[in-house]
Scaffold this active site. Structure first.
Site, mmCIF file in Angstrom:
data_model
loop_
_atom_site.group_PDB
_atom_site.id
_atom_site.type_symbol
_atom_site.label_atom_id
_atom_site.label_comp_id
_atom_site.label_asym_id
_atom_site.label_seq_id
_atom_site.Cartn_x
_atom_site.Cartn_y
_atom_site.Cartn_z
ATOM 1 N N LEU A 70 1.660 64.801 8.025
ATOM 2 C CA LEU A 70 1.843 65.553 6.789
ATOM 3 C C LEU A 70 2.856 64.899 5.861
ATOM 4 C CD1 LEU A 70 1.132 68.135 5.201
ATOM 5 C CD2 LEU A 70 3.018 69.271 6.394
ATOM 6 N N ASP A 71 2.416 64.588 4.637
ATOM 7 C CA ASP A 71 3.262 64.023 3.582
ATOM 8 C C ASP A 71 3.927 62.711 3.986
ATOM 9 O OD1 ASP A 71 2.697 66.106 1.822
ATOM 10 O OD2 ASP A 71 4.333 67.343 2.582
ATOM 11 N N GLU A 72 3.315 61.980 4.913
ATOM 12 C CA GLU A 72 3.888 60.715 5.373
ATOM 13 C C GLU A 72 2.989 59.525 5.048
ATOM 14 O OE1 GLU A 72 6.833 60.273 6.645
ATOM 15 O OE2 GLU A 72 7.398 62.395 6.791
#
Length: 289
Positions: free
Chosen positions: A232-234
């Protein structure tokens, strides 16, 4: 008759003579380079290149051009793609209940600033069906209740997958779509889905990040556009920007500034993608602006 134009993107192990061999190949096949950019990553020992060119010799067919370049690609161990420069990628937009990025992208699309086709908009809420209708774009309401079981999420994503296939989607844009995609869908969309979020992550997680930022007295706010991955969001970062703020601004002002930054950052990322200016380099990106 207009001459066919192409965009060639490639990466390969760095070595002497790559530009010479690529430009020589194009000259030998009756092609004229319109613009070109390249970058050698000294850490990874990998070379990246983007070439926009016209095929001026009518005797050289598209099939021959691709087949012959495949031989050069194999010789240099390239990852490469050759695309029609005039093709408009087909984009699926996904949104929840916050619509500034959706509205901005639709305006850029309608005004010709964003060279794409948008055959569908997907949302887990009904808030923007009238906005979609005003652009004559089909709106697909695929609800997913809070706390829904895994079976419901899989069923919803199966319908998303159907839309991807039906409309031959080239890019998915999460324009403030506030649902986490499953690892399976993330894997399917690898390198073909872009997300936008405020740059406070992970410092200000959860609801009302701008209110949290205001409480902490931040001096910079911003946004990040990145590729979607199962982490997530990486995902690999495509674009970021910031705006300076100060103590006199309340949370609503910060939020308004943040919305503007998010719109601009996401629009840049989408435009660079559809113009084939983004090459992935492991967990990073090379952007030929």
């Amino acid at each position: 008759m207009n001459q066919p134009e192409y965009i060639l993107t490639l990466s390969c192990p760095d070595q002497r003579g790559i530009v010479h061999r690529v430009s020589g190949f194009l000259a030998e096949h009756g092609c004229n380079i319109i613009d070109s950019a390249q970058f050698g990553d000294q850490d990874e020992k990998r070379f990246f290149m983007r070439v926009h060119f016209a095929r001026e010799d009518a005797a050289v067919s598209d099939e021959r051009l691709r087949a012959d370049f495949a031989q050069l690609g194999d010789a240099l161990r390239m990852d490469w793609e050759l695309r029609d420069a005039h093709y408009k990628p087909r984009v699926l937009l996904m949104v929840s209940k916050i619509g500034h990025c959706l509205n901005d992208l639709l305006f850029r699309y309608k005004s010709g600033l964003l060279p794409v086709e948008i055959p569908a908009i997907v949302s887990n809420h009904m808030d923007f069906y009238q906005l979609a209708a005003s652009y004559n774009i089909p709106f697909h309401h695929l609800p997913l209740a809070a706390g829904a079981p895994d079976s419901a999420k899989l069923a919803q994503e199966a319908r998303i997958a159907e839309l991807l296939d039906t409309h031959q989607i080239d890019l998915v844009v999460l324009a403030r779509y506030m649902q986490i995609l499953s690892p399976e869908l993330c894997a399917r969309l690898k390198g073909k889905a872009i997300n936008i979020h405020h740059s406070f992550l992970p410092s200000f997680k959860g609801a009302k990040p701008y209110a949290q930022a205001h409480q902490r007295g931040v001096k910079l706010i911003g946004a990040t556009a990145h590729f979607v991955t199962g982490d997530l969001d990486e995902g690999p970062i495509i674009e970021q920007d910031v705006e300076r703020v100060d103590h006199a601004m309340d949370a609503d002002t910060l939020s308004a500034i943040g919305r503007d930054v998010e719109c601009v950052v996401l629009a840049r990322a989408v435009k660079w993608f559809v113009e084939h200016r983004i090459l992935q380099n492991g967990h990073r990106t090379v952007i030929f602006k």
